[in-house]
Every structure is written in structure tokens, then in C-alpha cells.
Design an enzyme around this catalytic site. Structure first.
Site: not given
Length: 204
Positions: A7-8, A13-14, A21, A81, A107, A156
Site C-alpha cells: 500500500r502507498h 487525505w489519509n 478513490g 483504488e 464498513r 481497499n
């Protein structure tokens, strides 16, 4: 073969808990440090193939890992994503407030429950697995069977891909904890045996 799904690193935004997205958001300072740390952790791993989502947060993370290896980094849109539809750019608080039922369903981390108006994890995970299988097949026809592949993408879609590769049921994605920024899932298996891969390390 060994498959490393990375994962990056973190983005602004995280940090804000905002749904990214397909929106192209760069790494922040923490994310760049996480990418450098991932490169150090994976320094002893050999890779025959390396691929990445074209989104800058994933590409920059992948470039940190493959730098100096003499390895071509292939960018594929299939590794982007899970599309966020109506939710792209909104904070988790905004989503939870406006669509409480949809939020709760999403969720649950079920393969068939996606963001409102976007993709399901099954859809994004399937395109990730399809792209991996295609790349390995192309390599086999020219270079022989690869021993290891690095795919740098997003939390995701990578969790969904791991769920599909290991043959878990649709609810199985919920049994995999969320993948941290800059962390990886390491799997062993054969592209010719989908659903039979095994997870060797998680959030590594």
C-alpha cells in the site's frame, strides 16, 4: 511465486480521513517517509516484475522501492483504488452523517459492499488479480516463470485482491485488518491456481 502487495504511503487525505478513490493525491511528508521505510524493509527481496497504480501516491511509493534495481515499473489503471463514486473527496464524517446505513454496510468490509455510486471491492479486487495474472503470463512467455512480483497500489483494492487470491468467501475481507499506509501483504502461490494462495505476512 511470491507476491508482495504494497500500500502507498500516507497522503493529506489519509490524514484527514477523506475518501480518495481515483482522485490523484500526492504523498505528504509522512507518506514519503513511509515509502522510504518500505524500500528499506523490501531491500532484501528480489523482484522479477514490478507494477503500480498510475496514481501518484502509489507510483511514488513504488519508485522508492524499485530505485536502483534496474527493474522496469509498469503502470496499469487496473491497480487503481476502488472507485468512490459519490463519496470521492468527502470526509468519513460527512459520509457517515449523510448516508449512515450505506456507511455501516461499507464498513463491514464485504466484497460486494462498495461506496455509494462507486465500485465494489470485488470489482476492484478482480481487476487487480486479472492484471497480475496477465503480467505473469506475459513474462512466462518471454522470460520464464517469475519468482516474485511487487504490486504497489491501494488499501481497499489490495485487501480485496488478497481475499480473492486466498479463496475466502465474500465476507472474508472483513477478517483481514485494514492495511496500513506503507505496509504490505506477502502471499505465496501460483497464478494458475486462483483461490489457493496463502498469506505469509500481513501489514509487514
Amino acid at each position: 511465486m511470491r507476491l508482495v502487495l504494497l500500500r502507498h504511503g500516507r497522503t493529506a487525505w489519509n490524514a484527514e480521513e477523506r475518501y480518495q478513490g481515483h482522485t490523484d493525491i500526492p504523498l505528504d511528508d509522512v507518506g514519503r517517509s513511509q515509502a522510504a521505510q518500505a524500500a528499506l524493509r523490501l531491500a532484501g527481496h528480489h523482484f522479477d516484475l514490478a507494477a503500480s497504480s498510475p496514481l501518484v501516491r502509489a507510483r511514488a511509493t513504488a519508485e522508492s522501492v524499485v530505485d536502483g534495481r534496474g527493474l522496469d515499473l509498469v503502470l496499469h489503471e487496473e491497480f487503481m483504488e476502488t472507485g468512490g463514486g459519490t463519496w470521492e473527496g468527502l470526509s468519513f464524517t460527512e459520509i457517515r452523517t449523510q448516508w449512515p446505513d450505506d456507511w455501516t454496510t461499507w464498513r463491514s468490509s464485504h466484497l460486494d459492499h462498495g461506496p455509494l455510486g462507486g465500485e465494489t471491492p470485488r470489482q476492484s479486487g478482480t481487476r487487480v488479480v486479472t492484471a497480475i495474472t496477465r503480467m505473469v503470463g506475459e513474462a512466462e512467455s518471454t522470460l520464464g516463470t517469475p519468482e516474485a512480483m511487487l504490486v504497489t497500489a491501494h488499501g481497499n483494492c489490495l485487501r480485496a485482491a488478497a481475499t480473492l487470491l486466498t479463496g475466502m468467501d465474500a465476507a472474508g475481507m472483513g477478517r483481514l485488518e485494514r492495511l496500513r499506509n506503507g505496509a504490505a501483504i506477502v502471499l505465496e502461490g501460483s497464478p494458475q491456481r486462483p483461490g489457493r494462495w496463502r498469506i505469509e505476512a500481513y501489514n509487514a
